[in-house]
Design a protein around this motif. Structure first.
Motif, short mmCIF file in Angstrom:
data_model
loop_
_atom_site.label_atom_id
_atom_site.label_comp_id
_atom_site.label_asym_id
_atom_site.label_seq_id
_atom_site.Cartn_x
_atom_site.Cartn_y
_atom_site.Cartn_z
N ASP A 278 78.57 19.81 53.51
CA ASP A 278 78.81 19.71 52.06
C ASP A 278 78.42 18.33 51.54
O ASP A 278 77.80 18.20 50.49
N HIS A 281 74.76 18.01 51.43
CA HIS A 281 74.24 18.75 50.28
C HIS A 281 74.33 17.89 49.01
O HIS A 281 73.37 17.77 48.25
N GLU A 282 75.48 17.23 48.84
CA GLU A 282 75.66 16.41 47.63
C GLU A 282 74.68 15.23 47.62
O GLU A 282 74.03 14.95 46.60
N GLU A 285 71.17 16.57 46.97
CA GLU A 285 70.97 16.98 45.57
C GLU A 285 70.77 15.77 44.68
O GLU A 285 69.91 15.75 43.81
N ASP A 381 67.54 21.02 39.79
CA ASP A 381 67.04 22.39 39.77
C ASP A 381 68.17 23.33 40.15
O ASP A 381 69.23 22.89 40.57
N GLU A 382 67.90 24.64 40.03
CA GLU A 382 68.93 25.60 40.43
C GLU A 382 69.35 25.36 41.87
O GLU A 382 70.50 25.34 42.22
N GLU A 383 68.35 25.18 42.71
CA GLU A 383 68.63 24.90 44.12
C GLU A 383 67.49 24.01 44.63
O GLU A 383 66.36 24.17 44.22
N THR A 384 67.81 23.05 45.48
CA THR A 384 66.73 22.17 45.95
C THR A 384 66.00 22.84 47.11
O THR A 384 66.64 23.41 48.00
N TRP A 387 67.16 21.83 50.55
CA TRP A 387 68.44 22.38 51.02
C TRP A 387 68.20 23.70 51.75
O TRP A 387 68.74 23.96 52.82
N ARG A 388 67.34 24.52 51.16
CA ARG A 388 67.01 25.80 51.81
C ARG A 388 66.37 25.55 53.18
O ARG A 388 66.69 26.18 54.17
#
Ligand SMILES: Nc1ncnc2c1ncn2[C@@H]1O[C@H](COP(=O)(O)OP(=O)(O)OP(=O)(O)O)[C@@H](O)[C@H]1O
Ligand SMILES: O=P(O)(O)OC[C@H]1O[C@H](OP(=O)(O)OP(=O)(O)O)[C@H](O)[C@@H]1O
Ligand SMILES: [Mg+2]
Length: 396
Positions: A278, A281-282, A285, A381-384, A387-388
């Motif tokens: 987590d 992720h932060e 982002e 963005d909606e999702e980086t 991250w995926r």
């Protein structure tokens, strides 16, 4: 046993004996027929196992982030974090532990870049920011290291082979020509000075240079050819000034690696340590949103028009005005003869810094006026995409 051992064994099978490994602490590595010596005892797997027991990470509540304690990466790393609203609170520069108030479960540890990589491998750090060159050299392809963000946009340099401009090298301009020189034999191999005693031999072997021997030093390697210590050097190059000032030149095919600052993590920590994923992720982002915004400006302008659609048509007819997802068009409302009307529309778009002037010209050409330009802080963005990618590397 050194992590270089598989490579040494590979070399040993590739070339005929006799060869010897005389001391694991020696600073010499050779890919010529005779000597194969591991260069650095600190690469040993004992260190790798320090913070982990049977592949399990040591228990602790905090997530540890390693940042460069000194050198050219140190200040830029703190600046990046600050720009992402993740200021590091360090009481004084000699204190090696610090906090980031916005990330309450993170403990920052200031370390030398190579020690950050070593400590990620030993399980004593979970995340780190260093140059890709350092990850590649000291990580030695270890699968526990995961590059979370590969382009933090500072610390740009390349690891490159350089030779003198003069003497027998005067007409040598490529790795192929260097390899083909009749001078290099088993008895008299090409002598390369480098601090990269893992990547250097690996690169030479991959490129078929057989008669090569390496020596190492901690800095000012560019002096080695003129001092008669080496024929070539393998070192980091950025502006090229140091090479030029020492009468050295890079050669075609001689770049081992392009490097810049990266965010790197321990796979074990991401999978096993509570909160590590987590937090990563932060941080990711924030880095991505900030770095994306760095290259863009927000442009607002007023435009006369009959309707929002008609104004949008005009804007979209220009190649540099598409924005991230298309223009935002809003009516500018004013009162005329007691009635609220909208003869003007405000448009808002994001424009790459490089295309800024062209965009302003195109806006003017379609009737734009009152053009305002402001820098952007973040683009979330909606999702980086990274991250995926990270989740897929972790098999999630
Ligand atoms: N000339 C350069 N220009 C830009 N970035 C560089 C340059 N040289 C090195 N770097 C990057 O900065 C990182 C740290 O380099 P720095 O010179 O600060 O430390 P070091 O050489 O590893 O250690 P030290 O010189 O203190 O022994 C390198 O690993 C590389 O990623
Ligand atoms: O291409 P340039 O812009 O001239 O930069 C290249 C130089 O920068 C680094 O040295 P550093 O300044 O870190 O000194 P060091 O040798 O003591 O590490 C690198 O080792 C080169 O010597
Ligand atoms: Mg240096």
């Amino acid at each position: 046993m050194s992590l270089l051992q598989p490579y040494i064994q590979q070399c040993a099978t590739a070339f005929t004996p006799p060869f010897s490994i005389s001391s694991p602490h020696s600073s010499y590595v050779s890919v010529s027929k005779r000597i194969f010596i591991s260069c650095c005892s600190s690469h040993s797997q004992t260190a790798v196992l320090n913070g982990t027991i049977d592949g399990k990470i040591a228990e602790r509540a905090e997530i540890r982030l390693g940042l460069p304690s000194k050198g050219r990466m140190a200040a830029d790393t703190l600046d990046l974090l600050k720009d992402c609203q993740l200021s590091v609170k360090q009481v004084n520069p000699r204190q090696y532990v610090a906090q980031i108030p916005q990330l309450s479960d993170v403990e920052v540890w200031f370390q030398r870049p190579k020690d950050i990589v070593r400590k990620l491998l030993s399980g004593d750090l979970d995340l780190g920011v260093v140059g890709l060159d350092t990850v590649s050299e000291y990580g030695q392809g270890n699968e526990d290291l995961i590059i979370v963000h590969d382009a933090l946009e500072y610390g740009d340099c390349r690891l490159s082979l350089a030779i003198p401009k003069y003497g027998i090298f005067e007409n040598i301009n490529s790795l192929r020509e260097l390899a083909g020189m009749p001078q290099w034999t088993t008895e008299k191999p090409l002598r390369v000075a480098t601090g990269f005693t893992y990547l250097g031999p690996k690169f030479m072997q991959e490129n078929g240079l057989r008669h090569v021997t390496f020596s190492t030093a901690d800095g000012a390697l560019e002096a080695a050819p003129a001092m008669g210590i080496a024929d070539a050097i393998l070192d980091l190059v950025s502006s090229g000034t140091t090479l030029k000032e020492n009468n050295l030149k890079e050669i075609e095919g001689g770049v081992v690696l392009e490097s810049q600052a990266v965010l790197v993590a321990s796979r074990k920590a991401l999978i096993q340590r509570k909160g590590a994923l987590d937090t990563t992720h932060e941080i990711l982002e924030r880095f991505e949103a900030h770095l994306r915004a760095l290259g863009q400006f927000t442009v607002t302008a007023n435009m006369r028009g009959g309707s929002a659609e008609e104004v949008a048509e005009r804007v979209l007819s220009q190649p540099s005005l598409a924005g991230l997802q298309g223009p935002t068009v809003c009516p500018v409302l004013c009162k005329r003869d007691g009635k609220v009307t909208s003869d003007y529309f405000a448009i808002v778009i994001c424009v790459p810094k490089k295309a800024l002037y062209k965009s302003v010209q195109q806006l003017r050409a379609i009737g734009g006026s009152g053009v305002l330009i402001s820098p952007l802080t973040y683009i979330f963005d909606e999702e980086t995409p990274r991250w995926r990618e990270l989740l897929s590397k972790l098999g999630m």
